[in-house]
Design an enzyme around this catalytic site. Structure first.
Site, PDB file in Angstrom:
ATOM      1  N   PHE A   1       8.435   1.464  -2.049  1.00 58.66           N
ATOM      2  CA  PHE A   1       8.702   0.177  -2.678  1.00 58.66           C
ATOM      3  C   PHE A   1       8.645   0.352  -4.196  1.00 58.66           C
ATOM      4  CE2 PHE A   1       6.647  -0.334   1.410  1.00 58.66           C
ATOM      5  CZ  PHE A   1       7.469  -1.236   2.075  1.00 58.66           C
TER       6      PHE A   1
ATOM      7  N   SER B   1      10.271  -1.792   7.504  1.00 60.56           N
ATOM      8  CA  SER B   1       9.028  -1.925   6.742  1.00 60.56           C
ATOM      9  C   SER B   1       9.184  -3.026   5.699  1.00 60.56           C
ATOM     10  CB  SER B   1       8.684  -0.605   6.036  1.00 60.56           C
ATOM     11  OG  SER B   1       8.413   0.412   6.979  1.00 60.56           O
TER      12      SER B   1
ATOM     13  N   CYS C   1       2.190  -2.278   3.529  1.00 59.95           N
ATOM     14  CA  CYS C   1       3.398  -1.978   4.296  1.00 59.95           C
ATOM     15  C   CYS C   1       3.140  -2.274   5.773  1.00 59.95           C
ATOM     16  CB  CYS C   1       3.783  -0.515   4.112  1.00 59.95           C
ATOM     17  SG  CYS C   1       5.241  -0.023   5.048  1.00 59.95           S
TER      18      CYS C   1
ATOM     19  N   THR D   1       5.050  -3.075   9.722  1.00 60.40           N
ATOM     20  CA  THR D   1       6.245  -2.792  10.498  1.00 60.40           C
ATOM     21  C   THR D   1       6.679  -4.003  11.310  1.00 60.40           C
ATOM     22  OG1 THR D   1       5.610  -0.464  10.698  1.00 60.40           O
ATOM     23  CG2 THR D   1       7.235  -1.285  12.258  1.00 60.40           C
TER      24      THR D   1
ATOM     25  N   ALA E   1      -3.359  -3.733  11.872  1.00 67.38           N
ATOM     26  CA  ALA E   1      -4.307  -2.984  12.692  1.00 67.38           C
ATOM     27  C   ALA E   1      -5.680  -2.885  12.036  1.00 67.38           C
ATOM     28  CB  ALA E   1      -3.740  -1.595  12.979  1.00 67.38           C
TER      29      ALA E   1
ATOM     30  N   HIS F   1       0.664   1.482   0.614  1.00 67.17           N
ATOM     31  CA  HIS F   1      -0.590   1.837   1.269  1.00 67.17           C
ATOM     32  C   HIS F   1      -1.737   1.435   0.337  1.00 67.17           C
ATOM     33  CE1 HIS F   1       1.984   5.228   3.214  1.00 67.17           C
ATOM     34  NE2 HIS F   1       2.161   4.074   3.804  1.00 67.17           N
TER      35      HIS F   1
ATOM     36  N   THR G   1       1.454  -3.562 -15.543  1.00 64.13           N
ATOM     37  CA  THR G   1       0.985  -2.602 -16.529  1.00 64.13           C
ATOM     38  C   THR G   1      -0.443  -2.942 -16.915  1.00 64.13           C
ATOM     39  OG1 THR G   1       3.219  -2.301 -17.408  1.00 64.13           O
ATOM     40  CG2 THR G   1       1.394  -1.637 -18.823  1.00 64.13           C
TER      41      THR G   1
END
Length: 203
Positions: A2, A42, A49, A51, A69, A107, A152
């Protein structure tokens, strides 16, 4: 992969804990064209991220289902998500897309806590704190992802850091609603992580 450029704000419209609460099935409403959402795709939700396991249209609004999960629930703010929670959404990067932010894996490394918010003319300044383990990857003028938004870093002091948010970003993301005490997902810059690892291995 991404870029941290949010393309929609979704809303959780269905929330079902399963597997003794170790898995949450979420239905997220969005404005994406349902025909473009394939099972297995995704989509980053507040920087996480997830699914797609199903999608459809109801009441003229696109929806898609995802599973959060146990590890996601343990490491991110997903454990606090509920019906009505608004989420910053981003579709996965395609070859040839403009890289408007920075390389983001989706992640999340953990969470940061909002220490203070200062509303300034035409922008807002946020100070946040995180763990010492993650703070070592944060540098002034470096990139960071907060709730899926590429930002930033403005200043850094020990485990606290600040970001300045422009009006556009306050409007098109969930950042406009942030307040002191809130937790947000944080993903440190991938390049900073690799540089730190390289240093460790050559010492």
């Amino acid at each position: 992969m991404f870029t941290g450029i949010v393309t929609d704000i979704g809303e959780i419209v269905s929330f079902t804990p399963v597997a003794q609460g170790q898995l949450h099935r979420l239905r997220i409403a969005c404005s994406y064209d349902q025909a473009t959402i394939a099972d297995g795709a995704s989509i980053a939700s507040n920087g996480v991220c997830l699914t797609v396991v199903g999608s459809g249209v109801a009441g003229g609004k696109t929806w898609y289902d995802v599973d959060a999960a146990a590890e996601t629930l343990a490491l991110t703010t997903a454990k606090h998500w509920k019906l009505g929670t608004k989420l910053n959404l981003e579709r996965a990067l395609k070859i040839g897309d403009e890289l408007g932010g920075h390389i983001v894996a989706g992640h999340a490394d953990g969470v940061a806590t909002l220490v203070s918010r200062e509303d300034l003319p035409d922008m807002a300044r946020f100070e946040l704190s995180t763990t010492r383990e993650l703070a070592r990857f944060i540098a002034t003028k470096g990139s960071i992802t907060l709730d899926g938004v590429s930002l930033t870093v403005n200043t850094v002091k020990d485990v606290t850091f600040s970001v300045l948010i422009i009006p556009h970003t306050l409007t098109v993301t969930t950042i406009g609603g942030w307040k002191a005490g809130d937790e947000v997902n944080i993903e440190v810059d991938l390049m900073a992580r690799y540089a730190a690892r390289l240093t460790e291995m050559t010492v």
